[in-house]
Scaffold this motif. Structure first.
Motif, PDB file in Angstrom:
ATOM      1  N   ALA A  61       0.840  -1.207   0.000  1.00 13.96           N
ATOM      2  CA  ALA A  61       0.000   0.000   0.000  1.00 13.96           C
ATOM      3  C   ALA A  61       0.874   1.255   0.000  1.00 13.96           C
ATOM      4  O   ALA A  61       0.584   2.224  -0.710  1.00 13.96           O
ATOM      5  N   PRO A 119      -4.978   4.003  -0.502  1.00 13.59           N
ATOM      6  CA  PRO A 119      -4.334   2.819   0.075  1.00 13.59           C
ATOM      7  C   PRO A 119      -3.830   3.044   1.500  1.00 13.59           C
ATOM      8  O   PRO A 119      -3.886   2.141   2.329  1.00 13.59           O
ATOM      9  N   GLY A 137      -6.770   3.125   3.692  1.00 15.93           N
ATOM     10  CA  GLY A 137      -7.277   1.765   3.746  1.00 15.93           C
ATOM     11  C   GLY A 137      -6.588   0.895   4.781  1.00 15.93           C
ATOM     12  O   GLY A 137      -7.101  -0.170   5.135  1.00 15.93           O
ATOM     13  N   GLY A 170      -9.684   1.180   1.518  1.00 14.92           N
ATOM     14  CA  GLY A 170      -8.514   0.634   0.831  1.00 14.92           C
ATOM     15  C   GLY A 170      -8.897  -0.216  -0.363  1.00 14.92           C
ATOM     16  O   GLY A 170      -8.265  -0.147  -1.414  1.00 14.92           O
ATOM     17  N   ARG A 178      -5.200  -6.476   0.554  1.00 15.58           N
ATOM     18  CA  ARG A 178      -6.194  -5.815   1.423  1.00 15.58           C
ATOM     19  C   ARG A 178      -7.379  -6.727   1.687  1.00 15.58           C
ATOM     20  O   ARG A 178      -7.897  -6.777   2.794  1.00 15.58           O
TER      21      ARG A 178
END
Length: 115
Positions: free
Chosen positions: A9, A58, A61, A68, A111
């Protein structure tokens, strides 16, 4: 698994931020690449804004999973669309967009599989 997601991320956020910055500043290489793909110059600020927003997703997230996932899906679609746009006009140099698509896809998978 969460650590792997956090690393990917962060990499995705860094890459999207760099791409957005180069688009905002109208880097000649980026403008030339987008022009080859048929993107009007007037669309550059809108596309740069989309990339900048996608860069924040991201990281956010990491705290709010659905955010995300949404950001990763958006970036996968954005960069996959960019790669397709290059191929559509027979510009066979879609590597940056393809690499960013793969990074965004990895962030999405991580994720959705991390707790």
């Amino acid at each position: 698994m969460f650590i792997a997601h956090a690393v990917v991320a962060a990499l995705l956020a860094l890459a999207a931020t760099g791409s957005a910055f180069m688009t905002f500043t109208k880097n000649p290489q980026v403008v030339g690449s987008m022009t080859k793909a048929g993107v009007p110059e007037g669309m550059l600020p809108l596309l740069a804004t989309a990339k900048a927003a996608g860069a924040l997703g991201p990281l956010a997230g990491l705290l709010v999973a659905p955010l995300g996932v949404a950001a990763a899906v958006g970036l996968v679609l954005y960069f996959a669309g960019a790669a397709v746009a290059h191929l559509r006009v027979k510009d066979y140099e879609p590597a940056p967009a393809a690499v960013l698509t793969l990074i965004a896809a990895a962030a999405l998978v991580l994720r959705t599989t991390s707790a």
